[in-house]
Design a protein around this motif. Sequence first.
Motif, PDB file in Angstrom:
ATOM      1  N   MET A  49       9.456  -1.233   2.395  1.00  0.00           N
ATOM      2  CA  MET A  49       9.745  -1.486   0.988  1.00  0.00           C
ATOM      3  C   MET A  49      10.835  -0.528   0.529  1.00  0.00           C
ATOM      4  O   MET A  49      10.628   0.685   0.529  1.00  0.00           O
ATOM      5  CB  MET A  49       8.482  -1.295   0.146  1.00  0.00           C
ATOM      6  CG  MET A  49       7.301  -2.145   0.603  1.00  0.00           C
ATOM      7  SD  MET A  49       5.872  -2.017  -0.474  1.00  0.00           S
ATOM      8  CE  MET A  49       5.416  -0.312  -0.195  1.00  0.00           C
ATOM      9  N   ASP A  50      11.967  -1.067   0.165  1.00  0.00           N
ATOM     10  CA  ASP A  50      13.109  -0.283  -0.307  1.00  0.00           C
ATOM     11  C   ASP A  50      13.425  -0.630  -1.758  1.00  0.00           C
ATOM     12  O   ASP A  50      12.984  -1.655  -2.265  1.00  0.00           O
ATOM     13  CB  ASP A  50      14.328  -0.553   0.576  1.00  0.00           C
ATOM     14  CG  ASP A  50      14.108  -0.157   2.015  1.00  0.00           C
ATOM     15  OD1 ASP A  50      14.517  -0.923   2.911  1.00  0.00           O
ATOM     16  OD2 ASP A  50      13.532   0.918   2.259  1.00  0.00           O
ATOM     17  N   SER A  51      14.186   0.226  -2.391  1.00  0.00           N
ATOM     18  CA  SER A  51      14.588   0.012  -3.791  1.00  0.00           C
ATOM     19  C   SER A  51      13.376  -0.330  -4.652  1.00  0.00           C
ATOM     20  O   SER A  51      13.390  -1.294  -5.428  1.00  0.00           O
ATOM     21  CB  SER A  51      15.627  -1.112  -3.870  1.00  0.00           C
ATOM     22  OG  SER A  51      16.767  -0.810  -3.101  1.00  0.00           O
ATOM     23  N   LEU A  52      12.339   0.453  -4.508  1.00  0.00           N
ATOM     24  CA  LEU A  52      11.089   0.171  -5.218  1.00  0.00           C
ATOM     25  C   LEU A  52      11.259   0.283  -6.724  1.00  0.00           C
ATOM     26  O   LEU A  52      12.036   1.118  -7.219  1.00  0.00           O
ATOM     27  CB  LEU A  52       9.996   1.113  -4.739  1.00  0.00           C
ATOM     28  CG  LEU A  52       9.381   0.721  -3.387  1.00  0.00           C
ATOM     29  CD1 LEU A  52       8.671   1.891  -2.746  1.00  0.00           C
ATOM     30  CD2 LEU A  52       8.432  -0.455  -3.557  1.00  0.00           C
ATOM     31  N   LEU A 110      -8.600  -5.740   9.883  1.00  0.00           N
ATOM     32  CA  LEU A 110      -7.302  -5.313   9.376  1.00  0.00           C
ATOM     33  C   LEU A 110      -7.467  -3.999   8.631  1.00  0.00           C
ATOM     34  O   LEU A 110      -8.336  -3.895   7.747  1.00  0.00           O
ATOM     35  CB  LEU A 110      -6.732  -6.372   8.444  1.00  0.00           C
ATOM     36  CG  LEU A 110      -6.604  -7.787   9.016  1.00  0.00           C
ATOM     37  CD1 LEU A 110      -6.369  -8.801   7.910  1.00  0.00           C
ATOM     38  CD2 LEU A 110      -5.500  -7.852  10.049  1.00  0.00           C
ATOM     39  N   VAL A 111      -6.650  -3.014   8.972  1.00  0.00           N
ATOM     40  CA  VAL A 111      -6.722  -1.715   8.316  1.00  0.00           C
ATOM     41  C   VAL A 111      -5.322  -1.289   7.904  1.00  0.00           C
ATOM     42  O   VAL A 111      -4.461  -1.066   8.754  1.00  0.00           O
ATOM     43  CB  VAL A 111      -7.343  -0.645   9.237  1.00  0.00           C
ATOM     44  CG1 VAL A 111      -7.387   0.693   8.517  1.00  0.00           C
ATOM     45  CG2 VAL A 111      -8.736  -1.069   9.687  1.00  0.00           C
ATOM     46  N   GLU A 112      -5.117  -1.158   6.593  1.00  0.00           N
ATOM     47  CA  GLU A 112      -3.812  -0.786   6.061  1.00  0.00           C
ATOM     48  C   GLU A 112      -3.669   0.730   5.952  1.00  0.00           C
ATOM     49  O   GLU A 112      -4.660   1.454   5.811  1.00  0.00           O
ATOM     50  CB  GLU A 112      -3.588  -1.376   4.657  1.00  0.00           C
ATOM     51  CG  GLU A 112      -3.710  -2.875   4.560  1.00  0.00           C
ATOM     52  CD  GLU A 112      -5.104  -3.325   4.151  1.00  0.00           C
ATOM     53  OE1 GLU A 112      -5.220  -4.444   3.594  1.00  0.00           O
ATOM     54  OE2 GLU A 112      -6.077  -2.568   4.381  1.00  0.00           O
ATOM     55  N   SER A 113      -2.422   1.193   5.985  1.00  0.00           N
ATOM     56  CA  SER A 113      -2.108   2.595   5.754  1.00  0.00           C
ATOM     57  C   SER A 113      -0.681   2.694   5.259  1.00  0.00           C
ATOM     58  O   SER A 113       0.085   1.718   5.340  1.00  0.00           O
ATOM     59  CB  SER A 113      -2.292   3.417   7.039  1.00  0.00           C
ATOM     60  OG  SER A 113      -1.418   2.948   8.042  1.00  0.00           O
ATOM     61  N   LEU A 168       8.975   3.071   0.898  1.00  0.00           N
ATOM     62  CA  LEU A 168       7.701   3.287   1.577  1.00  0.00           C
ATOM     63  C   LEU A 168       7.578   2.265   2.684  1.00  0.00           C
ATOM     64  O   LEU A 168       8.123   1.160   2.576  1.00  0.00           O
ATOM     65  CB  LEU A 168       6.518   3.116   0.624  1.00  0.00           C
ATOM     66  CG  LEU A 168       6.132   4.256  -0.322  1.00  0.00           C
ATOM     67  CD1 LEU A 168       5.011   3.820  -1.246  1.00  0.00           C
ATOM     68  CD2 LEU A 168       5.741   5.500   0.458  1.00  0.00           C
ATOM     69  N   LYS A 169       6.843   2.625   3.732  1.00  0.00           N
ATOM     70  CA  LYS A 169       6.569   1.667   4.798  1.00  0.00           C
ATOM     71  C   LYS A 169       5.067   1.565   4.980  1.00  0.00           C
ATOM     72  O   LYS A 169       4.397   2.563   5.269  1.00  0.00           O
ATOM     73  CB  LYS A 169       7.228   2.079   6.109  1.00  0.00           C
ATOM     74  CG  LYS A 169       7.060   1.036   7.205  1.00  0.00           C
ATOM     75  CD  LYS A 169       7.859   1.389   8.437  1.00  0.00           C
ATOM     76  CE  LYS A 169       7.758   0.291   9.496  1.00  0.00           C
ATOM     77  NZ  LYS A 169       8.600   0.589  10.691  1.00  0.00           N
ATOM     78  N   LEU A 170       4.542   0.375   4.783  1.00  0.00           N
ATOM     79  CA  LEU A 170       3.126   0.120   4.980  1.00  0.00           C
ATOM     80  C   LEU A 170       2.883  -0.369   6.402  1.00  0.00           C
ATOM     81  O   LEU A 170       3.723  -1.076   6.982  1.00  0.00           O
ATOM     82  CB  LEU A 170       2.619  -0.937   4.002  1.00  0.00           C
ATOM     83  CG  LEU A 170       2.865  -0.669   2.513  1.00  0.00           C
ATOM     84  CD1 LEU A 170       2.236  -1.775   1.671  1.00  0.00           C
ATOM     85  CD2 LEU A 170       2.349   0.688   2.110  1.00  0.00           C
ATOM     86  N   SER A 171       1.728  -0.005   6.944  1.00  0.00           N
ATOM     87  CA  SER A 171       1.329  -0.463   8.271  1.00  0.00           C
ATOM     88  C   SER A 171      -0.040  -1.106   8.183  1.00  0.00           C
ATOM     89  O   SER A 171      -0.849  -0.751   7.322  1.00  0.00           O
ATOM     90  CB  SER A 171       1.275   0.710   9.249  1.00  0.00           C
ATOM     91  OG  SER A 171       2.537   1.316   9.398  1.00  0.00           O
ATOM     92  N   CYS A 212      -3.175  -6.390   3.569  1.00  0.00           N
ATOM     93  CA  CYS A 212      -2.786  -7.098   4.768  1.00  0.00           C
ATOM     94  C   CYS A 212      -3.778  -8.252   4.951  1.00  0.00           C
ATOM     95  O   CYS A 212      -4.977  -8.080   4.683  1.00  0.00           O
ATOM     96  CB  CYS A 212      -2.856  -6.111   5.933  1.00  0.00           C
ATOM     97  SG  CYS A 212      -2.614  -6.800   7.567  1.00  0.00           S
ATOM     98  N   ALA A 213      -3.298  -9.411   5.404  1.00  0.00           N
ATOM     99  CA  ALA A 213      -4.177 -10.556   5.554  1.00  0.00           C
ATOM    100  C   ALA A 213      -3.739 -11.429   6.716  1.00  0.00           C
ATOM    101  O   ALA A 213      -2.570 -11.395   7.130  1.00  0.00           O
ATOM    102  CB  ALA A 213      -4.196 -11.382   4.274  1.00  0.00           C
TER     103      ALA A 213
END
Length: 121
Positions: free
Chosen positions: A82-85, A4-7, A18-21, A95-96
Amino acid sequence: QVQLVESGGGSVQAGGSLKLSCAVSGTRDSSMVMGWFRQAPGKEREGVAVVDRYHSTRYADSVEGRFTISQDNARTALYLQMDSLKPEDTAMYYCAAGWLFLLEPKWFSYWGQGTQVTVSS
């Protein structure tokens, strides 16, 4: 083994998005549950959102209505919109992959290295 590799982490002002992948590779069980977790300094790791192979989702109360977890049909990519942070969302996000449709980290066996999200007020 699952890799698993997050970005996608970064710094944003309160109210921003923000949008995490997460790129998923390796030997996977089709029944696996995928999830996003986070850990703030001095705090325990907590569940943010999980999704199963049927695209059913579950969210922590603190992010319900603001965050959206999703995955591609091949389950090779996991996302967290992720909105309205808020400043309290500041944490390392992980990520898991696991087998239970729960938000508790102890049920997840495979973990990425994490990506930092910082929200300023």
